[in-house]
Design an enzyme around this catalytic site. Structure first.
Site, PDB file in Angstrom:
ATOM      1  N   LYS A 163     -14.803   7.809  -4.015  1.00 19.96           N
ATOM      2  CA  LYS A 163     -16.052   8.124  -3.299  1.00 19.96           C
ATOM      3  C   LYS A 163     -16.566   9.505  -3.692  1.00 19.96           C
ATOM      4  O   LYS A 163     -17.768   9.700  -3.914  1.00 19.96           O
ATOM      5  CB  LYS A 163     -15.817   8.029  -1.795  1.00 19.96           C
ATOM      6  CG  LYS A 163     -15.476   6.632  -1.312  1.00 19.96           C
ATOM      7  CD  LYS A 163     -14.867   6.641   0.086  1.00 19.96           C
ATOM      8  CE  LYS A 163     -14.254   5.289   0.408  1.00 19.96           C
ATOM      9  NZ  LYS A 163     -13.399   5.325   1.604  1.00 19.96           N
ATOM     10  N   THR A 199      -8.861   5.833  -2.219  1.00 24.61           N
ATOM     11  CA  THR A 199     -10.252   5.449  -2.501  1.00 24.61           C
ATOM     12  C   THR A 199     -11.182   6.620  -2.208  1.00 24.61           C
ATOM     13  O   THR A 199     -12.314   6.642  -2.676  1.00 24.61           O
ATOM     14  CB  THR A 199     -10.681   4.221  -1.674  1.00 24.61           C
ATOM     15  OG1 THR A 199     -10.424   4.463  -0.285  1.00 24.61           O
ATOM     16  CG2 THR A 199      -9.929   2.985  -2.131  1.00 24.61           C
ATOM     17  N   LYS A 219      -8.869  13.390   4.807  1.00 21.32           N
ATOM     18  CA  LYS A 219      -8.029  12.193   4.776  1.00 21.32           C
ATOM     19  C   LYS A 219      -7.037  12.294   5.914  1.00 21.32           C
ATOM     20  O   LYS A 219      -6.930  13.333   6.578  1.00 21.32           O
ATOM     21  CB  LYS A 219      -7.304  12.053   3.431  1.00 21.32           C
ATOM     22  CG  LYS A 219      -6.495  13.272   3.012  1.00 21.32           C
ATOM     23  CD  LYS A 219      -5.893  13.083   1.630  1.00 21.32           C
ATOM     24  CE  LYS A 219      -6.905  13.136   0.530  1.00 21.32           C
ATOM     25  NZ  LYS A 219      -6.967  11.973  -0.317  1.00 21.32           N
ATOM     26  N   ARG A 220      -6.331  11.215   6.154  1.00 17.88           N
ATOM     27  CA  ARG A 220      -5.294  11.235   7.177  1.00 17.88           C
ATOM     28  C   ARG A 220      -4.344  12.396   6.910  1.00 17.88           C
ATOM     29  O   ARG A 220      -3.983  12.671   5.766  1.00 17.88           O
ATOM     30  CB  ARG A 220      -4.535   9.902   7.145  1.00 17.88           C
ATOM     31  CG  ARG A 220      -3.462   9.748   8.184  1.00 17.88           C
ATOM     32  CD  ARG A 220      -3.007   8.293   8.244  1.00 17.88           C
ATOM     33  NE  ARG A 220      -2.744   7.750   6.922  1.00 17.88           N
ATOM     34  CZ  ARG A 220      -1.555   7.754   6.325  1.00 17.88           C
ATOM     35  NH1 ARG A 220      -0.516   8.303   6.943  1.00 17.88           N
ATOM     36  NH2 ARG A 220      -1.381   7.228   5.136  1.00 17.88           N
ATOM     37  N   HIS A 225       0.795  -1.224   0.000  1.00 13.18           N
ATOM     38  CA  HIS A 225       0.000   0.000   0.000  1.00 13.18           C
ATOM     39  C   HIS A 225       0.830   1.277   0.000  1.00 13.18           C
ATOM     40  O   HIS A 225       0.250   2.360   0.128  1.00 13.18           O
ATOM     41  CB  HIS A 225      -0.928   0.025   1.221  1.00 13.18           C
ATOM     42  CG  HIS A 225      -2.091  -0.906   1.133  1.00 13.18           C
ATOM     43  ND1 HIS A 225      -3.257  -0.597   0.470  1.00 13.18           N
ATOM     44  CD2 HIS A 225      -2.263  -2.162   1.616  1.00 13.18           C
ATOM     45  CE1 HIS A 225      -4.112  -1.617   0.568  1.00 13.18           C
ATOM     46  NE2 HIS A 225      -3.525  -2.571   1.249  1.00 13.18           N
ATOM     47  N   LYS A 257       0.404  13.974   1.679  1.00 12.16           N
ATOM     48  CA  LYS A 257      -0.947  14.262   1.187  1.00 12.16           C
ATOM     49  C   LYS A 257      -1.166  15.764   0.978  1.00 12.16           C
ATOM     50  O   LYS A 257      -2.150  16.173   0.400  1.00 12.16           O
ATOM     51  CB  LYS A 257      -1.990  13.674   2.130  1.00 12.16           C
ATOM     52  CG  LYS A 257      -1.952  12.142   2.160  1.00 12.16           C
ATOM     53  CD  LYS A 257      -3.007  11.572   3.080  1.00 12.16           C
ATOM     54  CE  LYS A 257      -2.916  10.056   3.170  1.00 12.16           C
ATOM     55  NZ  LYS A 257      -3.342   9.381   1.931  1.00 12.16           N
TER      56      LYS A 257
END
Length: 818
Positions: A666, A662, A554-555, A363, A560
């Site tokens: 969504k 993901t 998100k985290r 991942h 990110k």
């Protein structure tokens, strides 16, 4: 609850009319919860409804197990440290097909169904995308009727509940089990000893693991119903219990703390998801957690196999074990231990079985995120497994030496033991060595996996690597999370998309239809109002539902790049102040996400977001033009409110760092347009919906590598851009933290001196792309047309498609035949 008590509580075979459900709920209230209608609390009613729903799944759950056993089908055992299912009740009622009937039954009983379901706790079994993916996969395994079981840990407190206090993340226990969990069933008959510590004894010529401490793993099962109850999968979670409940001698002496020490130490293993590993004790506890659940799971699946099959020779034909990320990697030496030490197989035979049973999903492409364990710690906690890992490595390197006799550096690079600096065991390498198939989770990620982190192993095992692009379940992420949009889609193309998401392709014909386009806009407006109402209740910040909802949830992690998003927010703020009379497109920027408790920089980014929000939201000069909010305690139930309301989906990781994502799927499925880098599944989404219906910006993966190789100088971007310099200077000089001007000096220094994730390099293109976003949003019909095309293009991103590929290409599973 004003409805009179039911006069009859007999246990009929459950049927699904509103009347039958009303009787069932009242029955369960009396006989399972122990209350009557007059005295029942809201929690009592919720639990009664959960029990009534579970009743309607039990027959199919039992039937699924019986058919799998009778047909002697191969099973997959999905090992994951995280499962993040979200609230169970509504999802289960939709799977059974009785959501409306249950709502009606509650109304007849005087209960507010929506308020009751909003009381349900989110199971604290995961952190983010990894756990949510595992939950989607279980949903698809059940829907497709594939024999399966998920294994994990029944965490008492999950990771943590996040509060924001004076702008800072504060972690509190996530007591999701404190009120009980009527959905689970304790299985004390399935309890196993799990050992830690001790030593190896070779005094009798053999090898024994002795003097180890014991912890008992106790099974708790939850049903995972597939759509329309096609089948019901099982999630089995392990809870730690002490082998000795109490030191009675110490207790009788009045030493109550000493009396409970051993019990507490044992049961800490399943207490909290991801304990802070910045300390030695935290790291050891995390290692114990990972071994605890794989040992119990493997003992359990071998028991089940040997109950039906006499010879272990058949094991690969009947058992597939999938390792979701490296947290369950200890399953490999544990299976070797069980086969060799307990079942007395020879080394070669045991290893042959292992390499046909295991498969592994990677991942991450980040070297720092690839799990490793210090040899000393590993040996202290798991001495037998350290010996097995050393032996595996010796066999592996000896074999490689015969294949590559002159490439001694290759042997060093692929060794399971990293000898550079402190000796550490490379768990990802162990997974690759033992697995017959290794997959990435998007096309780009799978390609990069074989050219970067596993380049040498791909040379050694060229046929082992493959791609399985992630997917999401449309049942939860459209039908449940966005019922108004689901109903609108049903009115045009029918409801078959719940089982075959590719049917959404038919929406392309409706994208430019004025009536459908307007109806789509109305659904989005209703979802935005719902989110705005919730944010106002929880934070006191009032958002304009007519503004563009720009969302990044998100985290929180540097790669990110929440900080890049925030730099745009600060620049936008400065531009509005410089030209307040311009025709600004109103925007509400919404952040949510947790930072790991020991991740200093991520927590600093959360604080900066809140500081910037405080300044902007209290400045009357930008009122009506810009708002910023950080929504605390992001979780599945909150995502189900945020995602349907989003206009713009921020997927802005540095190219080459996001394995898949993901969340991007969504958001697009719910009609948000993506602004993102050419990274992860963004690429495959662009292939399906068309790059013209997204906002792609920034360096590509090869350009990121070239920029770094050329000697990247982030200060050059700072010096050459007035907007960037102003934004960073105002953060640095305390404009957003006036009571502590130095607060963000380390964050600014990291940006200007290293900027590992190239925020400043992408800043200019990101801002220009945000201007394109504004321009399109001024044309609501065209924006909505593109949003509909995004929904229409999401067919291949169903987790059903992903699981079919796993079943056919990796696990070799056949569905049950009913």
């Amino acid at each position: 609850m004003n409805h009179p008590a039911e006069k009859s509580f007999e246990f009929d075979h459950p049927t699904n009319t509103a009347l039958a459900l009303r009787r069932s709920i009242a029955n369960r209230l009396v006989y399972m919860v122990g209350k009557d209608v007059q005295s029942a609390t809201q929690r009592d009613w919720l639990f009664a409804i959960l029990h009534a729903a579970r009743d309607r799944i039990m027959d199919r759950w039992r039937e699924t197990r019986q058919i799998t056993h009778a047909q002697d089908l191969k099973r997959v055992y999905y090992l994951s440290m995280e499962f993040l299912p979200g609230r169970i009740l509504s999802n289960a009622l939709m799977a059974i097909g009785i959501l409306d009937e249950t709502r009606a039954a509650c109304a007849q009983l005087g209960a507010d169904f929506d308020k009751l379901t909003d009381m349900e706790a989110d199971p604290g079994l995961g952190n983010g995308g990894l756990g949510r993916l595992a939950a989607c996969f279980l949903d698809s395994l059940a829907t497709l009727g594939l024999p399966s079981m998920g294994y994990g840990i029944r965490f008492d407190y999950g990771m943590f509940a996040q509060r924001i206090v004076q702008g800072q993340q504060v972690e509190e226990p996530d007591g999701w089990l404190e009120a009980g969990n009527p959905w689970e069933i304790m299985r004390p008959e399935f309890s196993y000893k799990v050992c830690f510590g001790g030593r190896l004894d070779t005094s009798n010529g053999g090898l024994q693991w002795i003097e180890a401490e014991e912890v008992i793993a106790v099974a708790y099962d939850s049903a995972v119903p597939g759509h329309e109850l096609a089948s019901v999968a099982t999630l089995r979670l392990w809870s730690a219990r002490a082998s000795r409940a109490i030191n009675l001698d110490a207790f009788n002496r009045g030493d109550y703390i000493r009396a409970m020490e051993a019990k507490n130490a044992s049961e800490n293993v399943s207490r909290v998801l991801y304990p802070d590993d910045s300390t030695e004790h935290g790291r050891e506890l995390r290692l114990r957690q990972e071994y605890f659940f794989v040992s119990a799971s493997l003992q359990d699946l071998l028991r089940r196999f040997l109950r039906d099959h006499g010879s272990l020779e058949q094991l690969p034909e009947m058992v597939a074990i999938h390792i979701n990320d490296t947290h369950p990697a200890l399953a490999i030496p544990e299976l070797m231990r069980l086969l060799i030490d307990v079942h007395r197989l020879g080394w070669d035979k045991a290893w042959s079985l292992c390499t046909r049973i295991f498969s592994y999903t990677n991942h991450t492409l980040l070297q720092e995120a690839l799990e490793t364990w210090p040899v000393d710690l590993f040996g202290r906690v798991l001495p037998r497994h350290l010996r097995i890992v050393f032996d595996l490595n010796a066999h592996f390197l000896a074999e490689l030496h015969t294949r590559f006799p002159h490439d001694h550096d290759l042997l060093r690079r692929v060794s399971l033991i990293d000898e550079n600096g402190s000796r550490r065991i490379r768990m990802a390498y162990l997974c690759v060595l033992a697995s017959h198939r290794v997959n990435g989770v998007s096309a780009l990620h799978s390609e990069l996996m074989t050219t970067t982190i596993f380049a040498d192993l791909a040379r050694v095992f060229p046929d082992r690597f493959c791609n399985k692009t992630n997917g999401i379940t449309p049942r939860r992420w459209l039908a449940q999370a966005n019922p108004s949009l689901a109903e609108l889609i049903d009115s045009r193309i029918g409801n078959g998309w719940r089982r075959n998401l590719v049917e959404l392709e038919a929406l392309r014909a409706w994208a430019a239809d004025p009536e459908f386009n307007n109806a789509f806009q109305l659904v989005k407006a209703q979802n935005k109002q719902r989110l705005a109402d919730r944010i106002a209740r929880e934070t006191g910040i009032v958002l304009d539902p007519d503004s563009l909802f720009d969302v990044q949830v998100k985290r929180v992690h540097e790669y990110k790049r929440q900080l890049l998003n925030l730099l745009h927010v600060v620049t936008r703020y400065h531009r509005i102040l410089a030209n307040p009379s311009a025709n600004w497109m109103p925007r509400s920027v919404i952040f949510a996400g947790k930072a790991a408790s020991a991740y200093y920089m991520a927590k600093k980014i959360i604080r900066l977001i809140n500081d910037v929000a405080q300044v902007i939201n209290s400045d009357p000069r930008v009122d009506g033009k810009l708002k910023v909010v950080f929504v605390p305690n992001y979780r599945v139930s909150l995502a189900e409110v945020i995602i349907p309301a989003a206009d713009l989906s921020e997927q802005i990781s540095t190219a080459g760092t996001e394995a898949s994502g993901t969340g991007n799927m969504k958001f697009a499925l719910n009609g948000a347009l993506t602004i993102g880098t050419w990274d992860g599944a963004n690429i495959e989404i662009a292939e399906q919906v068309g790059p013209d219906n997204m906002f792609i910006f920034g360096l590509r993966t090869q350009e990121v590598a070239a920029t770094r190789a050329a000697g990247y100088r982030p200060r050059q971007h700072y010096e050459e851009s007035y907007d960037l310099r102003l934004a960073i200077d105002r953060i640095a000089d305390g404009s957003f933290s006036p009571t502590e001007p130095q607060r963000y000096h380390d964050l600014v220094a990291a940006l200007l001196d290293s900027d590992h994730y190239l925020l400043l390099a992408d800043y200019g293109d990101y801002l220009a792309t945000q201007d394109r976003v504004d321009a399109l949003y001024r044309r609501p019909f065209e924006w909505t047309r593109q949003a509909i095309l995004n929904v229409a293009g999401m067919g291949i991103f169903s987790s059903d498609r992903t699981i079919r590929e796993y079943a056919e290409d990796i696990w070799q599973l056949r569905p049950i035949n009913r």
